[in-house]
Write an enzyme that holds these catalytic residues in place. Structure first.
Site, PDB file in Angstrom:
ATOM      1  N   SER A 178       0.843  -1.200   0.000  1.00 41.70           N
ATOM      2  CA  SER A 178       0.000   0.000   0.000  1.00 41.70           C
ATOM      3  C   SER A 178       0.875   1.245   0.000  1.00 41.70           C
ATOM      4  O   SER A 178       2.008   1.232   0.504  1.00 41.70           O
ATOM      5  CB  SER A 178      -0.899   0.020   1.236  1.00 41.70           C
ATOM      6  N   TYR A 191      -2.952  -1.416   9.746  1.00 43.62           N
ATOM      7  CA  TYR A 191      -2.992  -1.646   8.304  1.00 43.62           C
ATOM      8  C   TYR A 191      -1.650  -1.291   7.665  1.00 43.62           C
ATOM      9  O   TYR A 191      -1.094  -2.068   6.880  1.00 43.62           O
ATOM     10  CB  TYR A 191      -4.103  -0.796   7.685  1.00 43.62           C
TER      11      TYR A 191
END
Length: 296
Positions: A178, A191
């Protein structure tokens, strides 16, 4: 060394990435995926029924690659598999499994289903974002996020790397990281951490298997999907198709991609911002995004 020379070197280092991004955007074309990874071979895609996962299924099926679709819901898997088969004439295999809770025997069942197939690509896409501060997370949310975002990646790599390595031709692995793993990110630290884990694993494996497998870390920023409600096209976002195409153009050429050119530029900019300032700005930006996507 003269100051002018030092200045030119510093300027060259600063501008090297933007110049490369511009060159890649205008001059690089999609590689011949069908011939590079094998006629009649299969790509296994996790989280295959929506968003980025479905985008990879579409893009690869269009190139003639058969698809192994992995996700939680058999009904959705069947629907997407039928669409791909009718539209592109490829063979599709489906397997329903909840990777956030899967045990060893469930992974073994997936492996058994694919043993007879020439699998040339593994795309670890399945993941979840929990938009909560650490103190607000439940035990199950922590476990499921780690299991799905990182644990499943390691189990599938452990299971399929020997298969991919032993093929006669080249193979490929794309692990979804990400943009929020380019540097540590506040507010959604869990995350960010799981995606940073995926990136580090990918970078290590890219060297370890460089003679047989193209391993790439994929770090997109905001992509417009069902998982990003209320998100509209902007300088920071792009469509699934745009990002997936950018990632596949890099496959076999780089071990890191951010997909679309605007996300490449964003990642470049973030790397140059001093950490203390960047952390503060990221906290403000992520808080704003959460409020936009999940208005109370």
């Amino acid at each position: 060394m003269k100051l002018e020379t030092i200045g030119f070197i510093a300027l060259g280092a600063f501008l090297s990435d933007p110049l490369f991004i511009a060159y890649k955007t205008y001059y690089w074309s999609m590689p011949d995926i069908y011939n590079r990874y094998g006629h009649g071979s299969y790509a296994l895609v996790t989280g295959a029924t929506d968003g980025i996962g479905k985008g990879f299924c579409e893009a690869l099926a269009e190139k003639g690659i058969n698809i192994i679709l992995v996700s939680r819901t058999q009904e959705k898997l069947d629907k997407v598999a039928n669409e791909l088969s009718k539209k592109y004439g490829v063979s599709c295999v489906t397997h329903a499994i909840d990777l956030s809770k899967a045990k060893a025997e469930e992974y073994a069942a997936l492996k058994k289903k694919t043993d007879s197939l020439d699998m040339s690509m593994l795309i670890n896409n399945a993941g979840v974002v929990c938009y909560k501060k650490t103190k607000e997370l439940t035990f199950d949310e922590i476990q499921d996020t780690i299991n799905l975002n990182s644990g499943s990646v390691m189990h599938l790599l452990n299971m399929y790397l020997p298969v991919l390595e032993q093929r006669k031709g080249r193979s490929a692995v794309i692990n979804l990281s990400s943009f929020l793993a380019v540097r540590p990110s506040p507010l959604i630290s869990l995350y960010s951490g799981t995606k940073a884990f995926n990136h580090y694993v990918s970078q290590g494996l890219s060297e370890e298997y460089r003679d047989s497998i193209d391993v790439m870390s994929y770090q997109p920023a905001t992509i417009i999907t069902n998982a990003t409600p209320n998100e509209k096209p902007s300088w920071r976002s792009c469509t699934v198709e745009e990002s997936v195409r950018g990632a596949l153009i890099d496959l076999g050429r780089r071990n890191l991609t951010h997909g679309h050119w605007n996300h490449e530029l964003m990642a470049w900019a973030v790397r140059w911002v001093p950490e203390k300032i960047r952390i503060r700005l990221m906290a403000q930006g992520i808080d704003k995004i959460i409020k936009q996507r999940f208005p109370k």
